[in-house]
Design a protein around this motif. Structure first.
Motif, PDB file in Angstrom:
ATOM      1  N   UNK A  46       0.848  -1.192   0.000  1.00 52.06           N
ATOM      2  CA  UNK A  46       0.000   0.000   0.000  1.00 52.06           C
ATOM      3  C   UNK A  46       0.881   1.239   0.000  1.00 52.06           C
ATOM      4  N   UNK A  47       0.318   2.339  -0.455  1.00 53.83           N
ATOM      5  CA  UNK A  47       1.064   3.591  -0.483  1.00 53.83           C
ATOM      6  C   UNK A  47       1.140   4.192   0.928  1.00 53.83           C
ATOM      7  N   UNK A  48       2.336   4.626   1.321  1.00 49.13           N
ATOM      8  CA  UNK A  48       2.518   5.367   2.572  1.00 49.13           C
ATOM      9  C   UNK A  48       2.758   6.842   2.263  1.00 49.13           C
ATOM     10  N   UNK A  49       2.259   7.715   3.128  1.00 52.54           N
ATOM     11  CA  UNK A  49       2.274   9.151   2.841  1.00 52.54           C
ATOM     12  C   UNK A  49       2.958   9.955   3.931  1.00 52.54           C
ATOM     13  N   UNK A  50       3.379  11.129   3.530  1.00 51.86           N
ATOM     14  CA  UNK A  50       3.689  12.182   4.484  1.00 51.86           C
ATOM     15  C   UNK A  50       2.842  13.377   4.069  1.00 51.86           C
ATOM     16  N   UNK A  51       1.660  13.468   4.670  1.00 52.17           N
ATOM     17  CA  UNK A  51       0.690  14.452   4.172  1.00 52.17           C
ATOM     18  C   UNK A  51       1.070  15.889   4.501  1.00 52.17           C
ATOM     19  N   UNK A  52       1.782  16.074   5.586  1.00 49.48           N
ATOM     20  CA  UNK A  52       1.952  17.454   6.036  1.00 49.48           C
ATOM     21  C   UNK A  52       0.597  18.026   6.414  1.00 49.48           C
ATOM     22  N   UNK A  53       0.488  19.350   6.251  1.00 47.09           N
ATOM     23  CA  UNK A  53      -0.779  19.981   6.611  1.00 47.09           C
ATOM     24  C   UNK A  53      -1.650  20.107   5.365  1.00 47.09           C
ATOM     25  N   UNK A  54      -2.890  19.678   5.475  1.00 45.68           N
ATOM     26  CA  UNK A  54      -3.851  19.830   4.371  1.00 45.68           C
ATOM     27  C   UNK A  54      -5.085  20.523   4.938  1.00 45.68           C
TER      28      UNK A  54
END
Lengths: 420, 420
Positions: A46-54
Motif C-alpha cells: 500500500x502507499x505510505x504518505x507524508x501528508x503534512x498539513x492539508x
C-alpha cells in the motif's frame, strides 16, 4: 499510516505526498516503485504518505474532479495540468423518495454514473495513469470484462498513450464496442477471465513500458477509490456519514473508502465521528458475505454465477481486509439474488430517476435487505455507493421491463389504457 | 428582449425573471401561460424577461448545475430546492489532440454526455418541469424516439410526477428499456413518429394536467438550451467563444445558444465580442443545410434517412431562425454522410477519450469538413457541442469496430500481434 512518519523517499519520482510502499500485513517499508506484493511478507503493498498539513481550503479551491484531493493521492503536484479524463466529483443526491420506499429517515445516493465512461473505474484508472507516467511507463493496460476496459482505453486515448486491453473472446458485443471505439490495442483472448488475468501478469513481467493498472501499479490504482470517501464527506458538508453501503468485487473499494474516511479524520478535515460500513454482494458471487455470515476471517473462493458481472470476482484479494473493516465499524455484509438485483435497479430508477448497472442494483437491494433485517439503523443517515451505469447492463433488465401497452394512434386508445 | 422592458406580469406564477410570452415574428405580447403559438401571428411564442441586475457572483455562488443560471431562466426562484435531476455544468474539455488532428489551433469540446441521462435533453426537460409545476401540471409527457424519452421519464421519477411517454412501436428494444426502467406510462404507439407527434398534440389539448414538454410548455422547455451557451462562456472564463459548431435537429438548440450569448453580453456578464455559429446536419436529413447552400430563407421538409436519429427532424420548426442566426454571425451550415458520422465518432473517441452518439459524430465530422473548406478559421478558437452519449447509439458503430485481433492466451501470441 504511522509508518509514513519517517519517510524513505524515492527521489526519482514526484508522487506528491506519497513517500513509500508499505506491506499490508507486517508494515515492511520500501521505496515507491511499480510493485504490488511485498517480497518480505508476500502481502499487498500500500502507499505510505507524508501528508503534512492539508486544509479544507486547499481542497475547495481545487478543480471539480478528483484532483482537488491531489494532496491525499499518489500523484504529481501538477497532475491536473496534464490532459486526463478528469473523473470524479460526481453528484451526491439526497434520495427522499427512495428513503420513503425503504423506510429510512435520511438517504443519499453517490451517483458515479456521471463519470467520463460512466463508472467509478475512471477514478482508479486516472490515478494509476498519473503514477505510471512518473515511473516512465507509456502504455496503459488491463485485463477486464467491462467497466475497467472502457476506462483504460478512454484514459489512454485522452493522454495520448497506447493502451492494451485484454478481454475474453466470449465477451458480449456491446462491451467490445464500448472499448474498441477508443482505438487502442483491444485483444480478444481465447480463454476465460482467469486465462486473461494470468496472461496480464505474464505480460506485465515482460514489458517494461506497460503499466497494467490492476497488476504492477495496483497500489496507486486502488488509492483512487479513496476519492469516493473524500467526496461523500466533503459533499455532506465536511463530515463522515453515519452508515454507508459499498458493493464488493475485489473488496478494494470498500477498504479504500474506509481509508479515505480515516485520513480525513486524522488530518482534522472532519470530526472523527463513528461510522458503519456495510458490504453488498450478489448471491451468485458472495464469498465475502458467506465468510461474514459464518464468522470466518478468511474467504473461500467461489465460481461466480450472477448477472452482476462487474462484481463477479470469485477470489477477492481484499476479502479478509473487508471483513476486518466491516467488523471494526460494527457493520454487516449481505448478498442478494439476481431477481433482487433487478428489483434494486428498478427501485432506484423509479424513485430517483437514476439508472444504475447491476452493481448498483446489488447495493440498493442489499441496503433494503439490511434495513428489513434491522442491521441498518433506519434513524441514522445512510449513503449508497452507485458505481456504474445502467446503459452498460441493459441485458439484465431486457426481459423484465417494457412499454405499459401498445396502443393505436388515437387519444381514445391512450385514455382507455391510462383511465384518463 | 426590448418587449420585456415594460412587463405584463402574470402574478399567478413565479417563473423568476420571466414576465411574458412574445411572438417570434411580430413581437405580440401575452401573459405567461402554457401556450406555444401566438394567436395573433401564428409564430412560436418565446419567453420575455425582466432580468434586472445579474452579477457573475450571483451565478458563481450557485449550484454546480443549470440552476446557477436561474436568474436567466423561466423558473421559480427556489427551483434548486425542489428535487430534480440537477443537469448541466458538464465539462468543457480542452481538446488539443483533436485540434491537432483537425489542423486547428485551439479547440474545446462541451461534453454533455455527463448529464444525468447522458444527453442535453436533461437541461430542457428540467426547465420544462420547473415551469410546468408552476402552471399546476402534475404529469410530464412527450412524444420521442430516444434521448427525450429517457430525460422525461427520469425527471418525472425524481420529481415524484407521473410521466406519459409516447414512442413508435417499431422503436429499438434498447431505447424502450432505457425509458421503461423509470416505470412511467411508456406507451408504444402503432404508427410512425409523425403519428406519435400528432397524438401528442391531441392529448395535450385534452388533458389539462399533462405538460407535453415539447408541445404546450415548449417556450419554457427550449429556454433550457441557453444554458449550453451560458456554461461555455462561464467555463471559458466569462467570455464568448470565437466559433461554435452546433448540431441541428429542430434548430432550437442553435438559436438558443445564440440567445444565451446575446443575453450574457446585454447584461454585461461578458464582453460583447463577435462570434460565429456553424450548424451541423446529417446528409440523410439536411433540410437546413440544403436551404443554406441554396441561399433560401425557408426550409423545404425532407424525409429523414440517417443513422443520426436524434437529429432526424425532416421539418425543423426553427429552420428559418437557424438560417438567420448563422447568416447574421457569418457562419455556415454543412452536412455529412453516415460514414463520415461514424468517422467523427471514432475520431473524437480516439483523440480525446470521449464516446459520443451519432449527433456528436455529426458535429465533429461537420467541423472537419468546414475546416477543410476554409469556412472555420483554424487560427480562431472553436467550441464543439457534443450533446449525447455513444452508449445510446451502439448500433451505429457495431459493424465498423472490434478487437484488433483474437489471440491465444499466451504472451508470445500477444507479442506477435503487437510487434512487442
Amino acid at each position: 499510516m504511522t509508518a509514513a512518519l519517517t519517510p524513505s523517499t524515492n527521489t526519482a519520482v514526484d508522487l506528491g505526498p506519497a513517500v513509500e510502499l508499505v506491506s499490508k500485513e507486517e508494515g515492511h517499508r520500501q521505496p515507491l516503485a511499480p510493485e504490488f506484493v511485498s517480497a518480505e511478507d508476500f502481502s499487498p503493498l500500500e502507499v505510505g504518505y507524508d501528508f503534512g498539513r492539508v486544509r479544507r481550503e486547499d481542497i475547495e479551491s481545487g478543480p471539480r474532479n478528483i484532483w482537488r484531493y491531489k494532496k491525499l493521492l499518489p500523484v504529481p503536484s501538477n497532475v491536473e495540468e496534464i490532459p486526463n479524463t478528469e473523473p470524479g466529483y460526481t453528484r451526491l443526491v439526497r434520495a427522499d423518495n427512495l428513503a420513503k420506499a425503504l423506510g429510512v429517515k435520511r438517504l443519499w445516493v453517490k451517483d458515479d454514473t456521471g463519470n467520463p465512461t460512466h463508472s467509478f473505474k475512471d477514478r482508479v484508472v486516472a490515478v494509476a495513469l498519473a503514477a505510471a507516467r512518473e515511473f516512465g511507463f507509456d502504455t496503459l493496460a488491463c485485463p477486464s470484462t467491462g467497466n475497467l476496459a472502457n476506462a483504460v482505453a478512454a484514459a489512454a486515448a485522452r493522454a495520448g498513450w497506447q493502451s492494451v486491453v485484454l478481454v475474453p473472446s466470449s465477451l458480449e458485443q456491446a462491451k467490445i464496442l464500448t472499448t474498441a471505439v477508443y482505438d487502442g490495442a483491444l485483444l480478444a483472448v481465447d480463454g476465460n477471465y482467469d486465462d486473461v488475468n494470468r496472461l496480464a501478469t505474464e505480460l506485465a513481467a515482460e514489458h517494461e513500458s506497460w503499466a497494467f493498472v490492476n497488476v504492477n501499479v495496483r497500489p496507486y490504482y486502488s488509492e483512487g477509490s479513496k476519492t469516493l470517501g473524500f467526496e461523500v464527506a466533503e459533499q455532506l458538508g465536511w463530515r463522515l456519514p453515519e452508515q454507508i453501503v459499498v458493493p464488493i468485487a475485489s473488496g478494494s473499494q470498500l477498504t479504500k473508502v474506509d481509508k479515505g474516511f480515516k485520513e480525513l479524520a486524522q488530518l482534522g478535515l472532519v470530526e472523527d465521528s463513528p461510522y458503519t460500513i456495510f458490504g453488498a454482494q450478489a448471491s451468485g458471487c458472495s464469498p465475502v458475505s458467506s465468510a461474514f455470515r459464518n464468522g470466518h476471517d478468511v474467504v473461500q473462493p467461489v465460481k461466480p454465477d450472477t448477472i452482476a458481472r462487474s462484481l463477479a470476482i470469485g477470489n477477492p484479494a481484499d476479502g479478509p481486509y473487508v471483513l476486518d473493516t466491516v467488523n471494526r465499524t460494527g457493520g454487516a455484509i449481505e448478498d442478494v439474488t439476481d431477481d433482487e438485483v433487478v428489483e434494486g435497479i428498478r427501485l432506484l430508477a423509479r424513485t430517483e430517476g437514476i439508472f444504475t448497472e447491476t452493481a448498483g442494483g446489488v447495493t440498493v437491494a442489499t441496503a433494503k435487505k439490511l434495513i428489513e433485517a434491522g442491521k441498518i439503523d433506519p434513524d441514522a443517515e445512510t449513503v449508497l455507493l452507485i458505481t456504474g451505469d445502467g446503459l452498460k447492463t441493459l441485458d439484465a433488465v431486457e426481459d423484465k421491463i417494457g412499454p405499459k401497452a401498445t396502443v393505436a394512434p388515437s387519444a381514445a386508445a391512450v385514455n382507455e389504457i391510462l383511465g384518463g
